[in-house]
Design an enzyme around this catalytic site. Structure first.
Site, PDB file in Angstrom:
ATOM      1  CG  ASN A  47      -0.324   5.650  14.045  1.00 54.62           C
ATOM      2  OD1 ASN A  47       0.056   6.460  13.129  1.00 54.62           O
ATOM      3  ND2 ASN A  47       0.237   4.416  14.138  1.00 54.62           N
TER       4      ASN A  47
ATOM      5  CB  CYS B 282       6.731   9.811   8.878  1.00 56.10           C
ATOM      6  SG  CYS B 282       5.575  10.804   8.103  1.00 56.10           S
TER       7      CYS B 282
ATOM      8  CE  LYS C 251       2.948   0.307  13.064  1.00 54.83           C
ATOM      9  NZ  LYS C 251       1.585   0.411  12.589  1.00 54.83           N
TER      10      LYS C 251
ATOM     11  N   GLY D   1       2.733  -7.880  12.425  1.00 47.57           N
ATOM     12  CA  GLY D   1       3.078  -8.268  11.082  1.00 47.57           C
ATOM     13  C   GLY D   1       2.683  -9.621  10.808  1.00 47.57           C
TER      14      GLY D   1
ATOM     15  CG  ASN E 144      -0.449   0.674   2.650  1.00 51.38           C
ATOM     16  OD1 ASN E 144      -0.538   2.057   2.680  1.00 51.38           O
ATOM     17  ND2 ASN E 144      -0.027  -0.199   3.328  1.00 51.38           N
ATOM     18  CB  ALA E 145       1.813   3.762  -1.862  1.00 55.52           C
TER      19      ALA E 145
ATOM     20  N   GLY F  33       1.114  -8.188   5.842  1.00 57.68           N
ATOM     21  CA  GLY F  33       0.229  -9.501   5.583  1.00 57.68           C
ATOM     22  C   GLY F  33       1.434 -10.670   5.862  1.00 57.68           C
TER      23      GLY F  33
HETATM   24  C1  LIG Z   1      -3.877   0.178   4.045  1.00 57.10           C
HETATM   25  C2  LIG Z   1      -2.948   0.335   5.289  1.00 57.10           C
HETATM   26  C3  LIG Z   1      -2.507   1.572   6.046  1.00 57.10           C
HETATM   27  C4  LIG Z   1      -1.845   1.622   7.148  1.00 57.10           C
HETATM   28  N1  LIG Z   1      -1.600   2.923   7.623  1.00 57.10           N
HETATM   29  C5  LIG Z   1      -0.703   3.151   8.773  1.00 57.10           C
HETATM   30  C6  LIG Z   1      -0.755   4.363   9.701  1.00 57.10           C
HETATM   31  O1  LIG Z   1      -1.428   5.191   9.493  1.00 57.10           O
HETATM   32  N2  LIG Z   1       0.132   4.477  10.450  1.00 57.10           N
HETATM   33  C7  LIG Z   1       1.094   3.441  10.922  1.00 57.10           C
HETATM   34  O2  LIG Z   1       1.732   3.450  11.993  1.00 57.10           O
HETATM   35  N3  LIG Z   1       0.940   2.189  10.327  1.00 57.10           N
HETATM   36  C8  LIG Z   1       0.053   1.877   9.150  1.00 57.10           C
HETATM   37  N4  LIG Z   1      -0.229   0.717   8.736  1.00 57.10           N
HETATM   38  C9  LIG Z   1       0.589  -0.192   9.148  1.00 57.10           C
HETATM   39  C10 LIG Z   1       0.008  -1.518   9.885  1.00 57.10           C
HETATM   40  O3  LIG Z   1      -0.443  -0.730  11.086  1.00 57.10           O
HETATM   41  C11 LIG Z   1       0.991  -2.569  10.227  1.00 57.10           C
HETATM   42  O4  LIG Z   1       2.060  -2.056  11.107  1.00 57.10           O
HETATM   43  C12 LIG Z   1       1.437  -3.332   8.917  1.00 57.10           C
HETATM   44  O5  LIG Z   1       0.397  -3.287   8.045  1.00 57.10           O
HETATM   45  C13 LIG Z   1       2.134  -4.778   9.482  1.00 57.10           C
HETATM   46  O6  LIG Z   1       0.987  -5.547   9.953  1.00 57.10           O
HETATM   47  P1  LIG Z   1      -0.376  -6.397   8.996  1.00 57.10           P
HETATM   48  O7  LIG Z   1       0.855  -7.498   8.183  1.00 57.10           O
HETATM   49  O8  LIG Z   1      -0.757  -7.328   9.974  1.00 57.10           O
HETATM   50  O9  LIG Z   1      -1.170  -5.446   8.287  1.00 57.10           O
HETATM   51  C14 LIG Z   1      -1.074   0.437   7.478  1.00 57.10           C
HETATM   52  C15 LIG Z   1      -1.155  -0.528   6.730  1.00 57.10           C
HETATM   53  C16 LIG Z   1      -1.928  -0.899   5.806  1.00 57.10           C
HETATM   54  C17 LIG Z   1      -2.172  -2.173   5.142  1.00 57.10           C
END
Ligand SMILES: Cc1cc2nc3c(=O)[nH]c(=O)nc-3n(C[C@H](O)[C@H](O)[C@H](O)COP(=O)(O)O)c2cc1C
Length: 305
Positions: free
Chosen positions: A101, A132, A167, A245, A71-72, A219
């Site tokens: 957050n 960031c 984080k 993660g 994602n971006a 994911g």
């Molecule tokens: C669509 C999306 C948006 C995210 N937005 C943020 C965010 O605003 N701030 C942040 O610290 N992490 C953000 N993350 C990271 C997630 O909180 C998490 O650290 C990361 O996706 C790894 O966990 P997962 O594999 O369970 O998704 C985002 C992840 C995704 C997929």
């Protein structure tokens, strides 16, 4: 079967259980409320807030990858003022730990967002996203440099009355060096990992699929990397660690707890199965009951090495 005690303590913060919805994957909580009773969760982390509203990046902003997604989004959000007015009143009615957050593009912005939330009821903790880009250092992410990560932590601590969770980004050579610097700066807890940077190219057009070119991988694809980083960081610091993660199933969460995390966050799984957080929680409860684990904290770091 006796019900296990699922309470966990993260420094000054107490959660009713170790399952938390991750930032950016659970909106501001309300979006999921018809499917998941947020009061059953240990906590929810809302979408990352900046000082001013941000539209985020141009589309396409998301692409599926093997066992994951890239994602971006570009940290699109409504800004701190609208959050306080439009989102917090509902969040305040919940019986769960609401964590906010926050991020900035400069040290000043991190300080200003924290200050804007200071003294506000209904916020259990701040989670500081240091993945960031830093505009004052040519766009290098704050969290890739231990000294800069410590400076962000100190700035937020100076401007808040809430517990501070930092984080960490996995896009570094030595995540333990950053973890120690952030601990020394006074953080109450750490959460890790944020997404891993990656890209996908469409060979038919020869173009990167994401308009931003690169994005953050999340994911199941990242789970073993995340688990090992949590394992290492837990051994490098004394403050509590939250594991994140690729947690999709109860067994995944249990692995992070055994590696030494005191709690876990569930992110991408919410997009695949909106009830993932609750199913993971129930699975943890069942595992503890079956194994005769009386307190979930007895499982933390309980690894047969
Ligand atoms: C669509 C999306 C948006 C995210 N937005 C943020 C965010 O605003 N701030 C942040 O610290 N992490 C953000 N993350 C990271 C997630 O909180 C998490 O650290 C990361 O996706 C790894 O966990 P997962 O594999 O369970 O998704 C985002 C992840 C995704 C997929």
């Amino acid at each position: 079967m006796n019900q296990p005690d699922l309470k966990v303590t993260l420094g000054p913060l107490e959660l009713k259980n170790p399952v938390i919805a991750a930032s950016g994957t659970f909106g501001y909580g309300k979006e999921y409320a018809s499917l998941v009773d947020p009061n059953l969760l240990g906590g929810i982390v809302v979408k990352g807030l900046s000082l001013k509203p941000r539209p985020g990046n141009r589309p396409p902003r998301i692409v599926e990858t093997p066992a994951g997604m890239l994602n971006a989004i570009g940290l699109a959000n409504i800004g701190v003022e609208a959050f306080l007015k439009e989102k917090l009143p509902w969040l305040r009615t919940l019986d769960t730990a609401v964590m906010v957050n926050i991020y900035g593009h400069s040290l000043e912005e991190y300080g200003a967002v924290a200050a804007a939330l200071k003294g506000t009821e209904g916020i259990a903790a701040l989670e500081v996203n240091i993945s960031c880009p830093n505009v004052d250092q040519g766009g290098m992410a704050f969290g890739t440099d231990p000294a800069v990560s410590a400076a962000v932590t100190e700035t937020v601590l100076k401007n808040t009355d809430k517990p501070v969770i930092v984080k960490l980004t996995p896009n570094v050579t030595d995540i333990c060096a950053v973890a120690r610097a952030v601990e020394d700066a006074g953080a109450h807890a750490l959460s890790l990992i944020n997404t891993l940077t990656g890209m996908v190219i469409d060979t038919k057009t020869g173009q990167p699929v994401l308009a931003n070119i690169s994005g953050g991988l999340s994911g199941p694809a990242i789970r073993p990397v995340a688990l090992h980083m949590v394992y290492r960081v837990v051994r490098a610091v004394k403050i509590p660690v939250i594991g994140i993660g690729g947690i999709m199933e109860p067994d995944d969460a249990l692995q992070f707890l055994m590696a030494g995390a005191k709690a876990v966050q569930v992110g991408t799984a919410n997009f695949v199965n909106p009830r993932a957080t609750l199913e993971i929680l129930e699975g943890i409860r069942k595992y503890c009951a079956e194994k005769g684990i009386v307190r979930i904290e007895d499982l933390t770091g309980n690894l047969n090495e």
